[in-house]
Structures are given as C-alpha cells and as structure tokens.
Scaffold this motif. Structure first.
Motif, short mmCIF file in Angstrom:
data_model
loop_
_atom_site.label_atom_id
_atom_site.label_comp_id
_atom_site.label_asym_id
_atom_site.label_seq_id
_atom_site.Cartn_x
_atom_site.Cartn_y
_atom_site.Cartn_z
N ALA A 26 -36.80 13.54 39.56
CA ALA A 26 -38.02 14.35 39.48
C ALA A 26 -39.12 13.51 38.82
O ALA A 26 -38.85 12.68 37.96
CB ALA A 26 -37.76 15.61 38.66
N ARG A 27 -40.33 13.74 39.26
CA ARG A 27 -41.47 13.03 38.66
C ARG A 27 -41.66 13.47 37.21
O ARG A 27 -41.55 14.65 36.88
CB ARG A 27 -42.74 13.30 39.46
N ALA A 28 -41.97 12.52 36.36
CA ALA A 28 -42.17 12.80 34.94
C ALA A 28 -43.28 13.82 34.73
O ALA A 28 -43.18 14.68 33.84
CB ALA A 28 -42.48 11.50 34.18
N GLU A 29 -44.33 13.77 35.56
CA GLU A 29 -45.43 14.72 35.37
C GLU A 29 -45.01 16.16 35.67
O GLU A 29 -45.55 17.10 35.08
CB GLU A 29 -46.67 14.32 36.19
N VAL A 30 -44.03 16.34 36.54
CA VAL A 30 -43.52 17.69 36.81
C VAL A 30 -42.72 18.18 35.61
O VAL A 30 -42.89 19.32 35.17
CB VAL A 30 -42.69 17.72 38.10
N ALA A 31 -41.88 17.32 35.06
CA ALA A 31 -41.09 17.71 33.89
C ALA A 31 -41.99 18.04 32.70
O ALA A 31 -41.79 19.05 32.01
CB ALA A 31 -40.10 16.61 33.52
N GLU A 32 -43.00 17.22 32.45
CA GLU A 32 -43.89 17.46 31.32
C GLU A 32 -44.75 18.71 31.53
O GLU A 32 -44.98 19.47 30.60
CB GLU A 32 -44.75 16.23 31.05
N ALA A 33 -45.21 18.94 32.76
CA ALA A 33 -45.97 20.15 33.05
C ALA A 33 -45.10 21.39 32.87
O ALA A 33 -45.57 22.42 32.36
CB ALA A 33 -46.54 20.09 34.47
N ALA A 34 -43.83 21.30 33.27
CA ALA A 34 -42.91 22.43 33.10
C ALA A 34 -42.70 22.74 31.62
O ALA A 34 -42.71 23.92 31.23
CB ALA A 34 -41.57 22.13 33.78
N LEU A 35 -42.54 21.72 30.80
CA LEU A 35 -42.38 21.96 29.36
C LEU A 35 -43.63 22.59 28.77
O LEU A 35 -43.56 23.53 27.97
CB LEU A 35 -42.07 20.66 28.63
N SER A 36 -44.79 22.09 29.15
CA SER A 36 -46.04 22.64 28.64
C SER A 36 -46.19 24.10 29.04
O SER A 36 -46.52 24.96 28.20
CB SER A 36 -47.20 21.81 29.16
N ALA A 37 -45.93 24.41 30.30
CA ALA A 37 -46.05 25.79 30.78
C ALA A 37 -45.01 26.69 30.12
O ALA A 37 -45.30 27.84 29.77
CB ALA A 37 -45.91 25.83 32.30
N ALA A 38 -43.80 26.17 29.94
CA ALA A 38 -42.75 26.96 29.29
C ALA A 38 -43.14 27.28 27.84
O ALA A 38 -42.90 28.39 27.36
CB ALA A 38 -41.43 26.22 29.33
N GLY A 39 -43.75 26.32 27.17
CA GLY A 39 -44.19 26.55 25.80
C GLY A 39 -45.15 27.72 25.70
O GLY A 39 -45.15 28.46 24.71
N GLU A 40 -45.96 27.91 26.74
CA GLU A 40 -46.88 29.04 26.78
C GLU A 40 -46.18 30.34 27.17
O GLU A 40 -46.60 31.42 26.77
CB GLU A 40 -48.01 28.75 27.77
N ALA A 41 -45.13 30.24 27.98
CA ALA A 41 -44.45 31.43 28.51
C ALA A 41 -43.43 32.03 27.54
O ALA A 41 -43.16 33.23 27.60
CB ALA A 41 -43.77 31.09 29.84
#
Length: 143
Positions: A26-41
């Motif tokens: 998986a692309r690193a930017e997808v993993a980092e975006a997922a963590l950022s979004a999860a932190g908000e959710a």
C-alpha cells in the motif's frame, strides 16, 4: 494484507493494517491519510466506561478509491467502526463513506482476525483482559 505497525492516535493505541492489490505494498500516503482520518473518527476520550482505548485501522489502497476503516472495541464484546473513503489519487480527502458498507471481503478478513484475537486475549483469558497480548498479535496474508 499486512500489519504495518502500532500507532498512537492521541490516547488511542491502534494496530495499522494495509491492503493493496496484486502483491504491491500500500502507498505510504494512503496509510498516513487513514491514520489521520481515524484520529478524527475515534471517540474521545479513548478510555471511558465501556471503552478500552484500543482498536485497529485498515488502510485499503484500492484501484478506484482509498479506504480507511477506523475500528475500536467497546462494551466488552463490540467492535465499532467508521468507514471513510476518497478518490484513489486523493487519499488525503478521506471522508465518511456515502453508503452503509461494513467492508469488503479482504477488510472483513482482518476484522475476523481481530475478533478472534479479542476473544482469546480479552474475553476468554482466564487471567482477565490482556490488552498488551491483544496488541501484540498481528495478521499478514496473501490472497
């Protein structure tokens, strides 16, 4: 499907998994975006009556969309989930997914593994819940 790492999101501790097709990572930017979004959710506070402060995040780098599944344990035996999605070329735009999808078969494979790990280390553990043992158990698979 790969376990990537444990991640701290505020007071939350989550397992980060990635999914990508055709044997590529998986692309690193997808993993980092997922963590950022999860932190908000994820709900606050992380640890509260009926909430343990642990869970897992799935970053799915799919051909058409990027997905993030923010999942957390609550009420002893419930997994709660927020599904987010964005265009594949704009993973930083993850937002709540427009349908009530629970996950694709690959995401549900990780969820099933996490369910079994939760039963083993928290629900059926004779010594009581062992969150460290739960967090140490990782899933990796090629399908």
């Amino acid at each position: 499907m790969r376990f990537l790492r444990l991640a701290e999101l505020g007071d939350w501790l989550v397992k980060l998994y990635t999914i990508a097709p055709h044997g590529r990572p998986a692309r690193a930017e997808v993993a980092e975006a997922a963590l950022s979004a999860a932190g908000e959710a994820l709900p606050a506070p992380a640890v509260a009556p009926g909430r343990y402060g642990v869970g897992f995040v799935i970053a799915h780098d799919a051909p058409r969309l990027s997905y993030a599944l923010a999942c957390w344990w609550a009420e002893r035996n419930e997994v709660h989930q927020q599904v987010l999605s964005a265009p594949a070329d704009q993973p930083e735009r993850l937002a709540p997914h427009p349908s009530q999808a629970a996950g694709c078969v690959w995401e549900l494979g990780i969820t099933d593994f996490e369910r079994r790990a939760w039963i083993t280390h928290v629900l059926a553990n004779p010594g009581g819940p062992d969150l460290d043992a739960y967090l140490a158990q990782e899933y990796n698979d090629d399908v």
